[in-house]
Enzyme design. Structure first.
Site, mmCIF file in Angstrom:
data_model
loop_
_atom_site.group_PDB
_atom_site.id
_atom_site.type_symbol
_atom_site.label_atom_id
_atom_site.label_comp_id
_atom_site.label_asym_id
_atom_site.label_seq_id
_atom_site.Cartn_x
_atom_site.Cartn_y
_atom_site.Cartn_z
ATOM 1 N N SER A 36 12.449 -28.724 43.382
ATOM 2 C CA SER A 36 11.904 -27.435 42.676
ATOM 3 C C SER A 36 12.854 -26.225 42.972
ATOM 4 C CB SER A 36 10.967 -26.919 44.100
ATOM 5 O OG SER A 36 10.923 -25.357 43.338
ATOM 6 N N ARG A 37 12.981 -25.186 42.256
ATOM 7 C CA ARG A 37 13.928 -24.567 42.514
ATOM 8 C C ARG A 37 14.486 -23.552 43.401
ATOM 9 N NH1 ARG A 37 12.358 -20.970 37.005
ATOM 10 N NH2 ARG A 37 10.446 -21.429 37.930
ATOM 11 N N LEU A 74 8.891 -30.276 33.651
ATOM 12 C CA LEU A 74 9.098 -28.858 33.158
ATOM 13 C C LEU A 74 8.292 -27.711 32.421
ATOM 14 C CD1 LEU A 74 13.363 -29.178 34.168
ATOM 15 C CD2 LEU A 74 11.151 -28.218 35.598
ATOM 16 N N HIS A 79 12.812 -29.644 28.655
ATOM 17 C CA HIS A 79 12.497 -30.856 28.610
ATOM 18 C C HIS A 79 13.986 -31.227 27.934
ATOM 19 C CE1 HIS A 79 7.486 -30.826 27.906
ATOM 20 N NE2 HIS A 79 8.295 -30.462 29.705
ATOM 21 N N LYS A 97 4.871 -33.924 27.185
ATOM 22 C CA LYS A 97 5.195 -33.986 25.907
ATOM 23 C C LYS A 97 5.097 -32.263 25.683
ATOM 24 C CE LYS A 97 0.831 -32.726 26.965
ATOM 25 N NZ LYS A 97 0.847 -31.155 26.911
ATOM 26 N N ARG A 166 1.778 -21.456 28.817
ATOM 27 C CA ARG A 166 1.098 -22.197 27.812
ATOM 28 C C ARG A 166 1.234 -20.874 26.416
ATOM 29 N NH1 ARG A 166 -0.975 -24.450 31.736
ATOM 30 N NH2 ARG A 166 -0.890 -26.872 31.690
ATOM 31 N N ASP A 178 0.355 -27.766 22.764
ATOM 32 C CA ASP A 178 0.079 -27.955 23.906
ATOM 33 C C ASP A 178 -0.505 -29.770 23.963
ATOM 34 O OD1 ASP A 178 -0.114 -28.597 26.737
ATOM 35 O OD2 ASP A 178 -2.487 -26.875 26.841
#
Length: 330
Positions: A36-37, A74, A79, A97, A166, A178
């Site tokens: 993770s960041r 991510l 991606h 996806k 989203r 999505d």
């Protein structure tokens, strides 16, 4: 038994709740690290899911020589950039996806894979590996529904949270990217070819700027596929595959439960027949098949060209809506 050692780039919900547990149940996957960041976030997820290594940056995980492959859940705009970095780090890649934001970006990844043929890259359309979809595909390919003529699909949920990824345009949000991507993917999967042309109608949220509902028609020459997807309708999903003699209705086509059987209905002149499938985890099946392709150095179940072609169809739906006409795909 030899297993592929996996690293997870991100503590995203889809990974935490669906994909990682599914892959941990796989015979060929060892989830060995997560990044993770924020190291605290990575460590918390690692502790909860029993993952031995946690990293505070994606780069640190990619530098780990013990990791063979990475799964990337991510946000959409990350991606391809991180898939490319993973390839540079000599890692195989399973990427959520849609594969990228544009067909051109997907082509960029495909080109990079062509320069590193020893590495495997696949878009994570997990639904294709579920037994209910394998059954539907087999029925069509063996001519058991007569001539395939049309597919109807619907996928929706309600989400008007401005902080949700989203609903953020710059992150590649919106319903078509999505969930509409599933409707397009399944059409190409079942017809086993690319559409010759598409027509689309897209409605945008005036506040978020992303598509909140999209409908499309894919013309395969000898048959059609129609779909509607939405991020601001009551939650629902259903697929109907209709041939000249038999129709197949899939009750839960995309989010098949991992703790209950699934069912499809076969419609014919003899009536309606219910087919029950044993409990299956499509994420486990996906992890098994992709890992076996790595271990055996065989082609991945879904080639990256498929991801490029799905992006071309998505873009064409948007273009058709903008221009108000059919868009040819060649």
């Amino acid at each position: 038994m030899k297993k592929v050692r996996w690293g997870i780039l991100s503590t995203a919900k889809i990974g935490r709740e669906k994909v990682i547990p599914g892959m941990q149940a796989s015979a060929f996957c060892d989830i060995a690290a997560i990044a993770s960041r924020n190291i605290e976030d990575a460590q918390a997820v690692a502790n909860k899911l029993g993952i031995s290594k946690a990293y505070g940056s994606y780069e640190a995980l990619l530098d780990d020589q013990d990791i063979d492959a990475v799964y990337i859940p991510l946000p959409n705009q990350l991606h391809v950039p991180w898939a490319l970095k993973a390839l540079e780090a000599n890692k195989h890649v399973l990427c959520e996806k849609p594969i990228g934001l544009t067909a051109a970006e997907a082509q960029q990844l495909l080109k990079a894979v062509g320069q590193k043929l020893h590495l495997k890259v696949m878009e994570a359309f997990m639904y294709r590996f579920h037994p209910q979809w394998q059954y539907a595909k087999e029925m069509v390919m063996e001519g058991k529904i007569g001539d395939l003529k049309t597919i109807q699909s619907f996928f929706s949920y309600y989400n008007d949270d401005p902080n949700n990824i989203r609903n953020q345009k710059e992150a590649g949000g919106g319903g078509l990217m999505d969930i509409g991507c599933y409707c397009i993917s399944l059409s190409r999967f079942i017809f086993d070819k690319e559409p010759a042309r598409v027509m689309g109608k897209v409605e945008y949220d005036k506040n978020f700027g992303v598509d909140q509902m999209a409908s499309g028609v894919l013309d395969f020459g000898f048959g059609t596929s129609t779909f509607t997807c939405s991020t601001q309708l009551t939650p629902f999903q259903r697929v109907n595959i209709l041939g000249t003699t038999v129709g197949i209705e899939i009750e839960i086509p995309f989010n098949a439960p991992t703790d209950a059987p699934t069912k499809v209905w076969v419609h014919s002149k003899q009536g309606k027949k219910e087919i029950i499938f044993d409990i299956a985890n499509q994420y486990t099946l996906q992890g098994d098949l992709f890992s076996q392709a790595i271990l055996n150095d065989t082609p991945v179940p879904t080639p990256l060209e498929d991801a490029v072609n799905n992006m071309k169809a998505i873009e064409a739906i948007f273009e058709s809506s903008d221009k108000g006409r059919w868009i040819e795909l060649g």
